[in-house]
Enzyme design. Structure first.
Site, mmCIF file in Angstrom:
data_model
loop_
_atom_site.group_PDB
_atom_site.id
_atom_site.type_symbol
_atom_site.label_atom_id
_atom_site.label_comp_id
_atom_site.label_asym_id
_atom_site.label_seq_id
_atom_site.Cartn_x
_atom_site.Cartn_y
_atom_site.Cartn_z
ATOM 1 C CE LYS A 31 42.079 44.120 48.268
ATOM 2 N NZ LYS A 31 41.221 45.144 46.988
ATOM 3 N NE ARG A 106 42.244 40.760 42.628
ATOM 4 C CZ ARG A 106 43.186 42.076 43.359
ATOM 5 N NH1 ARG A 106 43.881 41.303 44.693
ATOM 6 N NH2 ARG A 106 42.953 43.051 43.435
ATOM 7 N NE ARG A 145 47.385 51.951 47.491
ATOM 8 C CZ ARG A 145 46.848 51.079 47.425
ATOM 9 N NH1 ARG A 145 46.231 49.873 48.190
ATOM 10 N NH2 ARG A 145 46.856 50.053 45.929
ATOM 11 N NE ARG A 178 49.419 49.004 43.847
ATOM 12 C CZ ARG A 178 48.796 48.638 44.580
ATOM 13 N NH1 ARG A 178 48.763 48.065 45.802
ATOM 14 N NH2 ARG A 178 47.875 48.083 43.972
ATOM 15 N NE ARG A 189 44.326 48.620 41.238
ATOM 16 C CZ ARG A 189 44.735 49.487 41.500
ATOM 17 N NH1 ARG A 189 45.081 50.519 41.627
ATOM 18 N NH2 ARG A 189 44.755 49.026 43.199
#
Ligand code: AP5
Length: 237
Positions: A31, A106, A145, A178, A189
């Site tokens: 996203k 969400r 990431r 992160r 998550r």
């Protein structure tokens, strides 16, 4: 999977009004990667609620203090906190022609509130791009990431590494991992997505606003699929 354009006959009739573009998909669907590109292509602001919360955490605001422990556990921040932040943001002048949402809405409650705000502010159309990804790919994407500290540019140590380890190719700043990109938190998550966010697929399908996008393709091909949908809907560039 080919991208499918949702049916919305009113698009051509209201080109002067703003467009709410929503990227919907699980953590790691891409996203943020796509929102940066789409926002640049259509000259719309990129609104990431995750980035907004991380900014509040950095600045140690009251909102940041409430969001921090929830984000560290991989849980969603309560709807009322998200909503007041979003409402304030989209009332700003740069959102007059629309915006690209990454990570919002969400929950069904957030989607209902967004619908209400869009009606109030006379945003003409909502485009929901459903980023469809095989769940088995997500853990690798998220653990790999790395994000540039200065500009938010997104890398992946496995599939899209920077030229110099730990350094952003675009602005030379440090790349960070992160804190919620650890296996345990990622699992939470993904669970939160399945339980609280996936019902939005049905919500937007019923409203004929959803366009599925194959988010397992190469990032450039995903961008091209999304652009075909938005260009087809005559969103001005
Ligand atoms: P948020 O920051 O929104 O995180 P997220 O939804 O978990 O999504 P991510 O940013 O992890 O993934 P992404 O889909 O953007 O993927 P990306 O492009 O980076 O939210 C964080 C937290 O904030 C939440 O857990 C919650 O606590 C809170 N929060 C935020 N919004 C909220 C809301 N509305 N309500 C309540 N709470 C909220 O890509 C991932 C990796 O994959 C990268 O390495 C990238 O290079 C790679 N990649 C991307 N595309 C491709 C591709 N096509 N092929 C191969 N690799 C790819």
């Amino acid at each position: 999977m080919a991208a499918v354009t949702a049916d919305r006959s009113s698009v051509g009739a209201i080109p002067q009004l703003g467009h709410a573009v929503i990227l919907l998909g699980p953590p790691g669907a891409g996203k943020g990667t796509q929102a940066q590109r789409i926002a640049a292509r259509y000259h719309l602001p990129h609104l990431s609620t995750g980035d907004m919360f991380r900014d509040h955490i950095r600045r140690e605001t009251e909102l940041g203090k409430r969001a921090k422990p929830l984000m560290e556990r991989g849980e969603l921040v309560p709807d009322d906190l998200v909503l007041s932040m979003v409402e304030e943001r989209i009332a700003q002048p740069d959102c007059r022609n629309g915006f690209v949402f990454d990570g919002f809405p969400r929950t069904l409650a957030q989607a209902g509130d967004l619908e209400r705000i869009c009606q109030k502010q006379k945003f003409g159309c909502t485009f929901v791009l459903h980023m469809v990804v095989e769940p088995t790919l997500l853990m690798r994407r998220l653990t790999g990431r790395r994000i540039c500290k200065a500009g938010g540019h997104i890398y992946n140590i496995y599939d899209r590494p920077p030229k110099r380890e730990g350094i952003c190719d675009q602005d030379g700043s440090e790349l960070i991992h992160r804190p919620d990109d650890t296996e345990g938190v990622i699992s939470e998550r993904l669970h939160a997505y399945e339980v609280q966010t996936r019902p939005l697929v049905e919500y937007y399908t019923v409203r004929k606003l959803l366009s599925p996008v194959d988010a397992m393709a190469q990032a450039d091909d995903v961008t091209a699929s999304i652009a075909r949908i938005l260009d087809g809907a005559q969103i001005p560039r």
